[in-house]
Write a protein that holds these residues in place. Structure first.
Motif, PDB file in Angstrom:
ATOM      1  N   ALA A 115      -2.606  -4.839  -6.289  1.00 48.79           N
ATOM      2  CA  ALA A 115      -3.775  -3.954  -6.377  1.00 48.79           C
ATOM      3  C   ALA A 115      -4.508  -4.173  -7.691  1.00 48.79           C
ATOM      4  O   ALA A 115      -5.739  -4.343  -7.728  1.00 48.79           O
ATOM      5  N   GLY A 116      -3.765  -4.151  -8.794  1.00 45.56           N
ATOM      6  CA  GLY A 116      -4.386  -4.372 -10.088  1.00 45.56           C
ATOM      7  C   GLY A 116      -4.965  -5.764 -10.213  1.00 45.56           C
ATOM      8  O   GLY A 116      -6.061  -5.953 -10.759  1.00 45.56           O
ATOM      9  N   ALA A 117      -4.246  -6.756  -9.712  1.00 47.21           N
ATOM     10  CA  ALA A 117      -4.713  -8.138  -9.810  1.00 47.21           C
ATOM     11  C   ALA A 117      -6.030  -8.328  -9.079  1.00 47.21           C
ATOM     12  O   ALA A 117      -6.928  -9.021  -9.569  1.00 47.21           O
TER      13      ALA A 117
ATOM     14  N   MET B 182       7.608   4.039  -0.150  1.00 47.39           N
ATOM     15  CA  MET B 182       7.916   2.751  -0.772  1.00 47.39           C
ATOM     16  C   MET B 182       7.681   2.800  -2.275  1.00 47.39           C
ATOM     17  O   MET B 182       8.461   2.248  -3.065  1.00 47.39           O
ATOM     18  N   VAL B 183       6.613   3.469  -2.673  1.00 43.63           N
ATOM     19  CA  VAL B 183       6.271   3.554  -4.092  1.00 43.63           C
ATOM     20  C   VAL B 183       7.425   4.150  -4.897  1.00 43.63           C
ATOM     21  O   VAL B 183       7.724   3.716  -6.017  1.00 43.63           O
ATOM     22  N   ALA B 184       8.099   5.143  -4.311  1.00 43.01           N
ATOM     23  CA  ALA B 184       9.186   5.822  -5.013  1.00 43.01           C
ATOM     24  C   ALA B 184      10.356   4.888  -5.307  1.00 43.01           C
ATOM     25  O   ALA B 184      11.181   5.171  -6.181  1.00 43.01           O
ATOM     26  N   LYS B 185      10.434   3.772  -4.593  1.00 40.46           N
ATOM     27  CA  LYS B 185      11.546   2.834  -4.768  1.00 40.46           C
ATOM     28  C   LYS B 185      11.222   1.684  -5.728  1.00 40.46           C
ATOM     29  O   LYS B 185      12.086   0.859  -6.016  1.00 40.46           O
TER      30      LYS B 185
ATOM     31  N   VAL C 167      -1.752  -2.052  -0.738  1.00 40.34           N
ATOM     32  CA  VAL C 167      -2.188  -0.760  -0.214  1.00 40.34           C
ATOM     33  C   VAL C 167      -1.234   0.372  -0.595  1.00 40.34           C
ATOM     34  O   VAL C 167      -1.644   1.527  -0.697  1.00 40.34           O
ATOM     35  N   ALA C 168       0.040   0.063  -0.864  1.00 38.86           N
ATOM     36  CA  ALA C 168       0.971   1.105  -1.296  1.00 38.86           C
ATOM     37  C   ALA C 168       0.540   1.691  -2.629  1.00 38.86           C
ATOM     38  O   ALA C 168       0.674   2.900  -2.875  1.00 38.86           O
TER      39      ALA C 168
END
Length: 276
Positions: free
Chosen positions: A135-137, A76-79, A101-102
């Motif tokens: 994640a950052g938030a 998913m990250v790659a997209k 979590v991704a």
């Protein structure tokens, strides 16, 4: 046949259209199986709009992900960059990468690189936008609150919960206890009943905690329980969704004015417990 001439007035858009006063467009990058972020965030911003008069619209792009496992998360990250470019076509003011979590599966502090990649894709498409990630938030909001110790609830299998725990602790926040509900199918996560969360929160080992992360997942429904748990336990309660909302408002320059979703979004100062 009538001939058409491509004049400057008829040309395809080459510069972003002017922003509309009193309206902000929010872009979301979500897993294809997500059913919660596009319900909880609009509800939170509906309350914000009701309190302030400023209006918000939502525009989503979906990246394939059915099961919450490392392989599908990394795919998913790659997209994400392609999704960001697609969303930016709507000339959004802010983009939220709404899969906690991704991002965390990529390793410590991965949210920084993910947010930079998304911002670059939007800018290269001619529509720059402010960017945050769930994640950052989550980690930045805890840090901004001055929280050093938390207890949290996740829907993940135990190995993924441990990964989330290590990511948060890598940001300088100790996780005193973490409950894993062990639901692997992402659609099933979205069907979990938030009314069960108050009892789950009661069972957490939260002595010494300064805040509760009631849902460390954008897919696990939690909004109906946030205020209930905060009122009962007397600790600030945040979720991946409320932290993301907080950061979106922040980058837009809007003061939170949201009722019934915890002190973080109320606009009042968040009070941590004393004497810990």
């Amino acid at each position: 046949m009538e001939n058409y001439v491509n004049t400057p007035d008829m040309a395809c858009e080459t510069v972003p259209a002017p922003k509309q006063a009193g309206l902000s467009r929010i872009g979301l990058i979500v897993p294809s199986s997500n059913t919660t972020m596009e319900t909880e965030l609009p509800e939170l911003f509906r309350r914000q709009a009701e309190a302030t008069g400023h209006k918000y619209t939502f525009h989503s792009a979906r990246a394939g992900m059915k099961n919450v496992n490392r392989e599908e998360l990394l795919a998913m990250v790659a997209k994400a960059a392609d999704c960001a470019a697609a969303i930016s076509d709507a000339n959004v003011d802010a983009i939220a990468y709404a899969c906690l979590v991704a991002v965390m599966a990529q390793g410590p502090n991965a949210h920084t690189g993910s947010e930079e990649s998304i911002a670059q894709a939007a800018a290269e498409n001619g529509h720059p936008a402010a960017v945050t990630s769930s994640a950052g938030a989550l980690v930045r909001t805890l840090q901004e609150m001055g929280v050093r110790k938390i207890a949290m609830v996740t829907p993940y299998m135990k190995p993924l919960t441990q990964m989330v725990r290590e990511y948060i602790e890598g940001a300088g926040i100790e996780v005193l206890d973490a409950v894993s509900l062990e639901v692997a199918d992402n659609l099933a996560v979205g069907r979990l009943d938030p009314q069960n969360l108050p009892q789950i929160a009661r069972d957490l080992q939260h002595e010494g905690a300064e805040a509760i992360v009631l849902s460390a997942c954008v897919q696990m429904p939690s909004l109906p329980a946030v205020q209930l748990v905060e009122d009962e336990l007397g600790l600030p309660v945040i979720t991946a969704a409320t932290a993301t909302t907080y950061e979106i408002l922040k980058v837009l320059g809007h003061k939170p004015s949201i009722s019934g979703a915890g002190s973080l979004l109320s606009g009042a100062p968040v009070k941590l417990p004393t004497g810990i």
